[in-house]
Design a protein around this motif. Structure first.
Motif, PDB file in Angstrom:
ATOM      1  N   VAL A  19     -14.364  15.581  73.758  1.00 58.44           N
ATOM      2  CA  VAL A  19     -13.586  16.093  75.605  1.00 58.44           C
ATOM      3  C   VAL A  19     -12.847  14.938  76.284  1.00 58.44           C
ATOM      4  N   HIS A  20     -10.951  14.996  75.930  1.00 62.23           N
ATOM      5  CA  HIS A  20     -10.258  14.043  76.695  1.00 62.23           C
ATOM      6  C   HIS A  20      -9.980  15.114  77.949  1.00 62.23           C
ATOM      7  N   GLY A  21      -9.668  13.410  78.920  1.00 64.14           N
ATOM      8  CA  GLY A  21      -9.547  13.957  80.694  1.00 64.14           C
ATOM      9  C   GLY A  21      -8.466  12.669  81.247  1.00 64.14           C
ATOM     10  N   ARG A  22      -7.933  12.877  81.937  1.00 62.92           N
ATOM     11  CA  ARG A  22      -7.300  11.747  82.324  1.00 62.92           C
ATOM     12  C   ARG A  22      -7.731  12.094  84.555  1.00 62.92           C
ATOM     13  N   MET A  23      -7.623  11.622  85.557  1.00 62.64           N
ATOM     14  CA  MET A  23      -7.563  12.153  86.519  1.00 62.64           C
ATOM     15  C   MET A  23      -6.825  11.090  87.371  1.00 62.64           C
ATOM     16  N   SER A  24      -7.044  11.024  88.021  1.00 67.74           N
ATOM     17  CA  SER A  24      -5.776   9.994  89.393  1.00 67.74           C
ATOM     18  C   SER A  24      -6.705  10.505  90.499  1.00 67.74           C
ATOM     19  N   ALA A  25      -6.882   9.356  91.500  1.00 67.21           N
ATOM     20  CA  ALA A  25      -7.377   9.768  92.326  1.00 67.21           C
ATOM     21  C   ALA A  25      -6.335   9.542  93.819  1.00 67.21           C
ATOM     22  N   THR A  26      -6.593  10.492  94.302  1.00 66.93           N
ATOM     23  CA  THR A  26      -5.911  11.005  95.579  1.00 66.93           C
ATOM     24  C   THR A  26      -6.283   9.944  97.147  1.00 66.93           C
ATOM     25  N   PHE A  55     -12.720   4.711  77.893  1.00 63.95           N
ATOM     26  CA  PHE A  55     -12.238   5.316  78.379  1.00 63.95           C
ATOM     27  C   PHE A  55     -10.989   3.943  78.769  1.00 63.95           C
ATOM     28  N   ALA A  56     -10.148   4.142  79.487  1.00 66.06           N
ATOM     29  CA  ALA A  56      -8.890   3.552  80.407  1.00 66.06           C
ATOM     30  C   ALA A  56      -9.672   2.936  81.245  1.00 66.06           C
ATOM     31  N   TYR A  57      -9.173   2.706  82.076  1.00 63.99           N
ATOM     32  CA  TYR A  57      -8.544   2.951  84.419  1.00 63.99           C
ATOM     33  C   TYR A  57      -8.234   2.226  84.062  1.00 63.99           C
ATOM     34  N   VAL A  58      -6.977   1.675  84.853  1.00 62.93           N
ATOM     35  CA  VAL A  58      -6.159   1.261  85.604  1.00 62.93           C
ATOM     36  C   VAL A  58      -5.986   1.688  86.931  1.00 62.93           C
ATOM     37  N   ASN A  59      -6.162   0.515  87.625  1.00 57.99           N
ATOM     38  CA  ASN A  59      -6.299   0.411  89.076  1.00 57.99           C
ATOM     39  C   ASN A  59      -5.162  -0.091  90.440  1.00 57.99           C
ATOM     40  N   SER A  60      -4.341   1.229  90.307  1.00 56.36           N
ATOM     41  CA  SER A  60      -3.408   1.270  90.720  1.00 56.36           C
ATOM     42  C   SER A  60      -2.392  -0.027  90.308  1.00 56.36           C
ATOM     43  N   GLY A  61      -2.663   0.018  88.882  1.00 60.33           N
ATOM     44  CA  GLY A  61      -1.016  -0.466  88.399  1.00 60.33           C
ATOM     45  C   GLY A  61      -1.602  -2.381  88.393  1.00 60.33           C
ATOM     46  N   THR A  62      -2.652  -2.621  88.771  1.00 59.45           N
ATOM     47  CA  THR A  62      -2.472  -4.102  89.303  1.00 59.45           C
ATOM     48  C   THR A  62      -3.383  -4.485  88.179  1.00 59.45           C
ATOM     49  N   ALA A  63      -4.483  -3.555  87.123  1.00 57.89           N
ATOM     50  CA  ALA A  63      -5.390  -4.564  86.819  1.00 57.89           C
ATOM     51  C   ALA A  63      -6.052  -3.409  85.988  1.00 57.89           C
ATOM     52  N   ASN A  98      -3.840   6.383  93.525  1.00 57.47           N
ATOM     53  CA  ASN A  98      -3.146   6.331  92.195  1.00 57.47           C
ATOM     54  C   ASN A  98      -3.815   5.859  91.596  1.00 57.47           C
ATOM     55  N   ASP A  99      -5.055   5.111  91.481  1.00 58.42           N
ATOM     56  CA  ASP A  99      -6.069   4.652  90.723  1.00 58.42           C
ATOM     57  C   ASP A  99      -5.415   6.426  89.433  1.00 58.42           C
ATOM     58  N   GLU A 100      -6.026   5.100  88.032  1.00 58.91           N
ATOM     59  CA  GLU A 100      -6.148   6.853  87.039  1.00 58.91           C
ATOM     60  C   GLU A 100      -7.273   6.491  86.178  1.00 58.91           C
ATOM     61  N   ILE A 101      -8.185   7.608  85.613  1.00 53.56           N
ATOM     62  CA  ILE A 101      -9.023   6.949  84.619  1.00 53.56           C
ATOM     63  C   ILE A 101      -8.382   8.558  83.559  1.00 53.56           C
ATOM     64  N   SER A 102      -8.672   7.708  82.027  1.00 54.10           N
ATOM     65  CA  SER A 102      -8.485   8.802  81.363  1.00 54.10           C
ATOM     66  C   SER A 102      -9.707   8.210  80.321  1.00 54.10           C
ATOM     67  N   PHE A 103     -10.202   8.884  79.201  1.00 55.31           N
ATOM     68  CA  PHE A 103     -11.102   9.077  78.525  1.00 55.31           C
ATOM     69  C   PHE A 103     -10.905  10.120  77.598  1.00 55.31           C
ATOM     70  N   THR A 104     -11.803   9.834  76.407  1.00 58.34           N
ATOM     71  CA  THR A 104     -12.484  10.567  75.137  1.00 58.34           C
ATOM     72  C   THR A 104     -14.077  10.491  75.431  1.00 58.34           C
ATOM     73  N   ILE A 105     -14.290  11.958  75.381  1.00 58.35           N
ATOM     74  CA  ILE A 105     -16.049  11.686  74.832  1.00 58.35           C
ATOM     75  C   ILE A 105     -16.516  12.304  73.907  1.00 58.35           C
TER      76      ILE A 105
END
Length: 110
Positions: A19-26, A55-63, A98-105
């Motif tokens: 599974v590959h997924g990418r999601m953004s918090a709203t 996974f990779a997690y982008v914390n609103s573009g700051t981390a 706008n935080d974003e998580i992408s992952f592959t499992i």
């Protein structure tokens, strides 16, 4: 937390599913709460503690946070950073718009 799925796909080969997924918090969440991901096409075999992906997690573009995806039940996953903490609890962050998580499992069917 409300999310928008921006990418989702899976492939099944025999009893193996990738599974590959990418999601953004709203919407925003509360700090100190572990991020839990569910809603997969099928349950996974085995119990808690299995590493099933990355996974990779982008914390609103700051981390950026990267690490392994850990199976917590046959239907849920948590994101573990390389120091052993779980995203949301340690590091203690509140999911923000706008935080974003992408992952592959990859996992096996029961």
């Amino acid at each position: 937390v409300s999310i928008t799925i921006t990418e989702a796909r899976y492939i099944k080969r025999g009893k193996t599913i990738t599974v590959h997924g990418r999601m953004s918090a709203t919407s925003a969440g509360t700090g100190g709460s572990t991020v839990v991901i569910g809603g997969f096409p099928t349950a996974r075999s085995g119990g808690a503690g299995k590493t099933v992906g990355s996974f990779a997690y982008v914390n609103s573009g700051t981390a950026w946070y990267i690490g392994s995806v850990q199976q917590t039940t046959t239907t849920t996953l948590e994101l573990q950073v390389h120091n052993g903490g779980r995203v949301g609890a340690s590091p203690n962050i509140a999911v923000a718009n706008n935080d974003e998580i992408s992952f592959t499992i990859t996992y096996e069917l029961p």
